[in-house]
Design a protein around this motif. Structure first.
Motif, short mmCIF file in Angstrom:
data_model
loop_
_atom_site.label_atom_id
_atom_site.label_comp_id
_atom_site.label_asym_id
_atom_site.label_seq_id
_atom_site.Cartn_x
_atom_site.Cartn_y
_atom_site.Cartn_z
N LYS A 1 0.82 -1.22 0.00
CA LYS A 1 0.00 0.00 0.00
C LYS A 1 0.85 1.27 0.00
N ASN A 2 1.90 1.29 0.80
CA ASN A 2 2.75 2.48 0.87
C ASN A 2 3.53 2.69 -0.42
N ALA A 3 4.01 1.62 -1.02
CA ALA A 3 4.73 1.75 -2.30
C ALA A 3 3.79 2.29 -3.38
N LYS A 4 2.58 1.77 -3.44
CA LYS A 4 1.61 2.25 -4.44
C LYS A 4 1.24 3.71 -4.18
N TRP A 5 1.08 4.08 -2.91
CA TRP A 5 0.74 5.46 -2.56
C TRP A 5 1.82 6.41 -3.07
N LEU A 6 3.10 6.08 -2.80
CA LEU A 6 4.17 6.98 -3.22
C LEU A 6 4.30 7.02 -4.75
N ALA A 7 4.10 5.89 -5.40
CA ALA A 7 4.14 5.87 -6.87
C ALA A 7 3.05 6.78 -7.44
N ARG A 8 1.87 6.76 -6.84
CA ARG A 8 0.79 7.66 -7.30
C ARG A 8 1.17 9.12 -7.08
N LYS B 1 6.65 2.58 -11.93
CA LYS B 1 7.79 1.72 -11.61
C LYS B 1 8.04 1.71 -10.10
N ILE B 2 8.12 0.50 -9.55
CA ILE B 2 8.46 0.30 -8.14
C ILE B 2 9.54 -0.77 -8.07
N LEU B 3 10.62 -0.45 -7.38
CA LEU B 3 11.76 -1.35 -7.26
C LEU B 3 11.92 -1.74 -5.79
N LEU B 4 11.98 -3.03 -5.53
CA LEU B 4 12.17 -3.55 -4.17
C LEU B 4 13.64 -3.90 -3.99
N HIS B 5 14.24 -3.34 -2.95
CA HIS B 5 15.66 -3.55 -2.69
C HIS B 5 15.83 -4.05 -1.25
N SER B 6 16.26 -5.29 -1.10
CA SER B 6 16.51 -5.84 0.23
C SER B 6 17.65 -5.06 0.87
N PHE B 7 17.38 -4.52 2.07
CA PHE B 7 18.36 -3.66 2.73
C PHE B 7 18.33 -3.96 4.22
N LEU C 1 9.45 -10.69 -0.17
CA LEU C 1 9.69 -9.73 -1.24
C LEU C 1 9.10 -10.20 -2.57
N GLU C 2 9.20 -11.48 -2.84
CA GLU C 2 8.64 -12.02 -4.08
C GLU C 2 7.11 -11.92 -4.07
N ARG C 3 6.48 -12.14 -2.91
CA ARG C 3 5.01 -11.98 -2.83
C ARG C 3 4.61 -10.53 -3.07
N VAL C 4 5.35 -9.60 -2.47
CA VAL C 4 5.08 -8.18 -2.69
C VAL C 4 5.24 -7.84 -4.17
N HIS C 5 6.31 -8.34 -4.77
CA HIS C 5 6.56 -8.13 -6.20
C HIS C 5 5.36 -8.60 -7.03
N GLN C 6 4.89 -9.80 -6.76
CA GLN C 6 3.75 -10.36 -7.51
C GLN C 6 2.48 -9.54 -7.30
N ARG C 7 2.26 -9.08 -6.08
CA ARG C 7 1.08 -8.26 -5.81
C ARG C 7 1.13 -6.93 -6.57
N LEU C 8 2.30 -6.33 -6.65
CA LEU C 8 2.45 -5.08 -7.40
C LEU C 8 2.25 -5.31 -8.89
N LEU C 9 2.78 -6.41 -9.41
CA LEU C 9 2.56 -6.74 -10.82
C LEU C 9 1.08 -6.94 -11.10
N LYS C 10 0.40 -7.64 -10.21
CA LYS C 10 -1.03 -7.90 -10.38
C LYS C 10 -1.83 -6.59 -10.37
N ALA D 1 6.83 -3.54 -11.51
CA ALA D 1 7.59 -3.85 -10.31
C ALA D 1 8.76 -4.76 -10.62
N SER D 2 9.84 -4.58 -9.87
CA SER D 2 11.02 -5.42 -10.03
C SER D 2 11.79 -5.45 -8.72
#
Length: 135
Positions: free
Chosen positions: A58-65, A71-77, A94-103, A108-109
């Protein structure tokens, strides 16, 4: 979960040092006009019933909007806290989040998981260009 979001005009990475034996070989890449989520996953985040995954989405989508980008990039940190989740469980989250963003139709990457990366970051000086969240 602790997340440092950056909006970047350019974010590039080159895998340098492999930290997990079982991860595949990864190559350099870059994204432009992207929301980057530096994600620190803690043990409680991978427990059954944790809401951290949904909050990250939700927060990633909010900021992208806010930046009018897809484009949203997930970086393990794993440097934002002391407690770290099991690497395999963290990767699955992270892979589940990636799939949810793609859906949700985001471009997302993920950056190279299990590596230290050389980074190139170009980001504007703007209040919404850097946001820290704890879930």
């Amino acid at each position: 979960m602790r997340v440092l979001f950056w909006y970047c005009d350019k974010f590039a990475w080159t895998p340098t040092i492999k930290t997990l034996d079982q991860v595949p070989i990864s190559k350099p890449d870059e994204k432009n006009k992207v929301v980057v989520a530096f994600v620190h996953i803690e043990p409680k985040d991978v427990e059954q019933g944790s809401s951290s995954e949904t909050k990250l989405v939700k927060n990633a989508k909010w900021l992208a909007r806010k930046w009018d980008v897809t484009k949203i990039l997930l970086h393990s940190f794993t440097h934002l806290g002391e407690e770290k989740a099991d690497p395999d469980q963290a990767r699955l989250l992270l892979e589940r989040v990636h799939q949810r963003l793609l859906k949700a139709e985001y471009d997302a990457s993920l950056t190279a998981y299990g590596y230290y990366n050389d980074l190139i970051i170009e980001a504007p000086g703007h209040p919404l260009a850097r946001i820290y969240k704890e879930f």
